[in-house]
Design a protein around this motif. Structure first.
Motif, mmCIF file in Angstrom:
data_model
loop_
_atom_site.group_PDB
_atom_site.id
_atom_site.type_symbol
_atom_site.label_atom_id
_atom_site.label_comp_id
_atom_site.label_asym_id
_atom_site.label_seq_id
_atom_site.Cartn_x
_atom_site.Cartn_y
_atom_site.Cartn_z
ATOM 1 N N LEU A 1 0.815 -1.206 0.000
ATOM 2 C CA LEU A 1 0.000 0.000 0.000
ATOM 3 C C LEU A 1 0.856 1.266 0.000
ATOM 4 C CD1 LEU A 1 -2.841 -0.970 2.508
ATOM 5 C CD2 LEU A 1 -3.011 -0.762 0.021
ATOM 6 N N ALA A 2 2.055 1.191 0.529
ATOM 7 C CA ALA A 2 2.933 2.351 0.530
ATOM 8 C C ALA A 2 3.343 2.738 -0.884
ATOM 9 C CB ALA A 2 4.171 2.068 1.375
ATOM 10 N N GLU A 3 3.325 1.786 -1.823
ATOM 11 C CA GLU A 3 3.725 2.061 -3.207
ATOM 12 C C GLU A 3 2.536 2.405 -4.094
ATOM 13 O OE1 GLU A 3 5.714 -1.424 -4.465
ATOM 14 O OE2 GLU A 3 7.409 -1.197 -3.088
ATOM 15 N N ILE A 4 1.320 2.196 -3.597
ATOM 16 C CA ILE A 4 0.120 2.423 -4.409
ATOM 17 C C ILE A 4 -0.504 3.754 -3.994
ATOM 18 C CG2 ILE A 4 -2.193 1.581 -4.955
ATOM 19 C CD1 ILE A 4 -1.174 -1.236 -4.544
ATOM 20 N N PRO A 5 -0.717 4.681 -4.912
ATOM 21 C CA PRO A 5 -1.311 5.976 -4.541
ATOM 22 C C PRO A 5 -2.798 5.849 -4.249
ATOM 23 C CG PRO A 5 -1.028 5.846 -6.915
ATOM 24 C CD PRO A 5 -0.406 4.591 -6.364
ATOM 25 N N GLY A 6 -3.303 6.838 -3.510
ATOM 26 C CA GLY A 6 -4.734 6.890 -3.240
ATOM 27 C C GLY A 6 -5.039 6.960 -1.755
ATOM 28 N N GLU A 7 -6.244 7.418 -1.443
ATOM 29 C CA GLU A 7 -6.715 7.421 -0.063
ATOM 30 C C GLU A 7 -7.156 6.017 0.340
ATOM 31 O OE1 GLU A 7 -9.809 10.291 0.138
ATOM 32 O OE2 GLU A 7 -8.441 12.014 0.061
ATOM 33 N N ILE A 8 -7.005 5.712 1.622
ATOM 34 C CA ILE A 8 -7.274 4.363 2.113
ATOM 35 C C ILE A 8 -8.363 4.434 3.176
ATOM 36 C CG2 ILE A 8 -6.295 2.317 3.206
ATOM 37 C CD1 ILE A 8 -3.561 3.214 2.149
ATOM 38 N N ALA A 9 -9.454 3.724 2.936
ATOM 39 C CA ALA A 9 -10.544 3.629 3.908
ATOM 40 C C ALA A 9 -10.573 2.218 4.472
ATOM 41 C CB ALA A 9 -11.877 3.971 3.259
ATOM 42 N N ILE A 10 -10.460 2.091 5.797
ATOM 43 C CA ILE A 10 -10.540 0.789 6.465
ATOM 44 C C ILE A 10 -11.939 0.678 7.045
ATOM 45 C CG2 ILE A 10 -9.673 -0.637 8.334
ATOM 46 C CD1 ILE A 10 -7.420 1.969 6.803
ATOM 47 N N GLU A 11 -12.718 -0.277 6.516
ATOM 48 C CA GLU A 11 -14.126 -0.401 6.862
ATOM 49 C C GLU A 11 -14.389 -1.749 7.530
ATOM 50 O OE1 GLU A 11 -16.006 0.025 3.106
ATOM 51 O OE2 GLU A 11 -15.472 2.145 2.862
ATOM 52 N N GLY A 12 -14.957 -1.697 8.732
ATOM 53 C CA GLY A 12 -15.293 -2.912 9.466
ATOM 54 C C GLY A 12 -16.743 -3.309 9.259
ATOM 55 N N HIS A 13 -16.991 -4.644 9.144
ATOM 56 C CA HIS A 13 -18.334 -5.179 8.921
ATOM 57 C C HIS A 13 -18.540 -6.411 9.799
ATOM 58 C CE1 HIS A 13 -18.876 -2.759 5.192
ATOM 59 N NE2 HIS A 13 -17.559 -2.944 5.080
ATOM 60 N N THR A 14 -19.786 -6.672 10.157
ATOM 61 C CA THR A 14 -20.144 -7.862 10.933
ATOM 62 C C THR A 14 -21.378 -8.512 10.307
ATOM 63 O OG1 THR A 14 -21.633 -6.672 12.429
ATOM 64 C CG2 THR A 14 -19.305 -6.751 13.044
ATOM 65 N N VAL B 1 -11.132 5.562 8.961
ATOM 66 C CA VAL B 1 -11.651 4.379 9.652
ATOM 67 C C VAL B 1 -13.168 4.493 9.745
ATOM 68 C CG1 VAL B 1 -11.575 3.002 11.757
ATOM 69 C CG2 VAL B 1 -9.508 4.182 10.955
ATOM 70 N N VAL B 2 -13.859 3.414 9.350
ATOM 71 C CA VAL B 2 -15.321 3.398 9.362
ATOM 72 C C VAL B 2 -15.788 2.057 9.918
ATOM 73 C CG1 VAL B 2 -17.434 3.678 8.009
ATOM 74 C CG2 VAL B 2 -15.334 4.838 7.296
ATOM 75 N N GLY B 3 -16.813 2.097 10.775
ATOM 76 C CA GLY B 3 -17.450 0.877 11.265
ATOM 77 C C GLY B 3 -18.896 0.836 10.803
ATOM 78 N N TYR B 4 -19.242 -0.159 9.973
ATOM 79 C CA TYR B 4 -20.590 -0.257 9.426
ATOM 80 C C TYR B 4 -21.474 -1.241 10.181
ATOM 81 C CZ TYR B 4 -19.209 2.430 5.297
ATOM 82 O OH TYR B 4 -18.792 3.430 4.445
ATOM 83 N N GLY B 5 -20.891 -2.023 11.076
ATOM 84 C CA GLY B 5 -21.699 -3.010 11.779
ATOM 85 C C GLY B 5 -22.278 -4.026 10.801
ATOM 86 N N GLU B 6 -23.593 -4.282 10.925
ATOM 87 C CA GLU B 6 -24.272 -5.263 10.068
ATOM 88 C C GLU B 6 -25.025 -4.613 8.921
ATOM 89 O OE1 GLU B 6 -28.402 -6.025 12.277
ATOM 90 O OE2 GLU B 6 -26.678 -6.268 13.595
#
Length: 288
Positions: free
Chosen positions: A197-210, A251-256
């Protein structure tokens, strides 16, 4: 010498009321001359009013042939007095969408140079977008080669669409059930992912799901808390090395609320328990 009869009225002279009328006209003329002499003319205000009247009645500005005319309607976008008709007069007149100059016509006629320019611009933008999407697909393929072992074990999935790359980390092999702590066996995978990811440009969104199974007991009060906790764990592990900048992260948490598959089966619920790393690349180099 003509001798006039003294008994007849002299009809050559003006009527008596004309003298009074002439005096009144002279006084009125002198009065308005005095008013004019005492008045002051605001030139700037006059120009503003004159310009407003000109714009209100739709007077266009004539420009030289070497200066491209620009402008949109000053009345309403749904109003157009009609399309232009070619004439034998050797003049170049054209309507565009730029607002720096007024124009009575809304839109661009099909046979004008402006529309040809729009078509060429659209074709150029489509080619550039296709090239950018190919770059994104190449970055996704690079990630697949790096994480080939994890993909074969079905612990990680990688997809690309347009300018988005989605790295889907399944709960299997990454998190214990009901926990937001990454397993020790998965930490080397996070290291390889961090370097890529350090070599790939762009914004990074980490999204959690259950899945949709309610949480009962444990350190988390709801699926919202669990999904957010897992997303934070992945984020903290990615930022453990300064090769990745935290300003790129979200960072995003979407739950279910956003299931990947149906929650009707055990396999579907297992597929919904995941953390997705979404790389959002810009549409141009200047936006990076």
């Amino acid at each position: 010498m003509i001798d006039f009869d003294q008994g007849e009225e002299d009809t050559r002279s003006a009527p008596p009321w004309m003298a009074t009328f002439a005096d009144l006209m002279s006084l009125l003329l002198a009065f308005f001359v005095l008013l004019l002499s005492f008045s002051e003319m605001d030139l700037e205000r006059y120009k503003t009013i004159a310009g407003s009247m000109k714009m209100a009645f739709g007077v266009q500005q004539q420009v030289k042939v070497d200066d491209i005319p620009k402008g949109t309607s000053i009345i309403a976008r749904e109003f157009s007095p009609g399309r232009t008709i070619p004439t034998p007069i050797q003049q170049v007149q054209q309507a565009t969408q730029d607002t720096t100059r007024p124009s009575l016509q809304v839109g661009t006629p099909e046979d004008t140079l402006a529309e040809l320019d729009d078509e060429q611009t659209r074709a150029l933008l489509e080619r550039k977008l296709a090239a950018l999407e190919r770059e994104t697909a190449a970055d996704a393929e690079h990630l697949r080669r790096i994480l080939a072992e994890e993909i074969s074990k079905q612990n990680v999935d990688i997809e690309s669409e347009g300018r988005f790359i989605t790295i889907r980390i399944r709960e299997n092999g990454s998190f214990p059930s009901g926990s937001a702590t990454l397993t020790a066996d998965f930490l080397p995978v996070m290291g390889k992912l961090r370097a890529a990811l350090a070599e790939i440009p762009g914004e990074i969104a980490i999204e959690g799901h259950t899945d949709d199974v309610p949480i009962s007991g444990g350190p988390f009060q709801s699926n919202w808390a669990l999904s957010t906790g897992r997303a934070l764990s992945v984020t903290h592990e990615l930022l453990r090395h300064p090769s990745l900048e935290d300003r790129r992260m979200m960072v995003v948490g979407y739950g279910e609320t956003r299931p990947f598959t149906s929650n009707d089966t055990a396999e579907g619920r297992a597929g919904n328990r995941r953390v997705e790393i979404v790389v959002r690349q810009a549409l141009s180099v200047s936006e990076e």
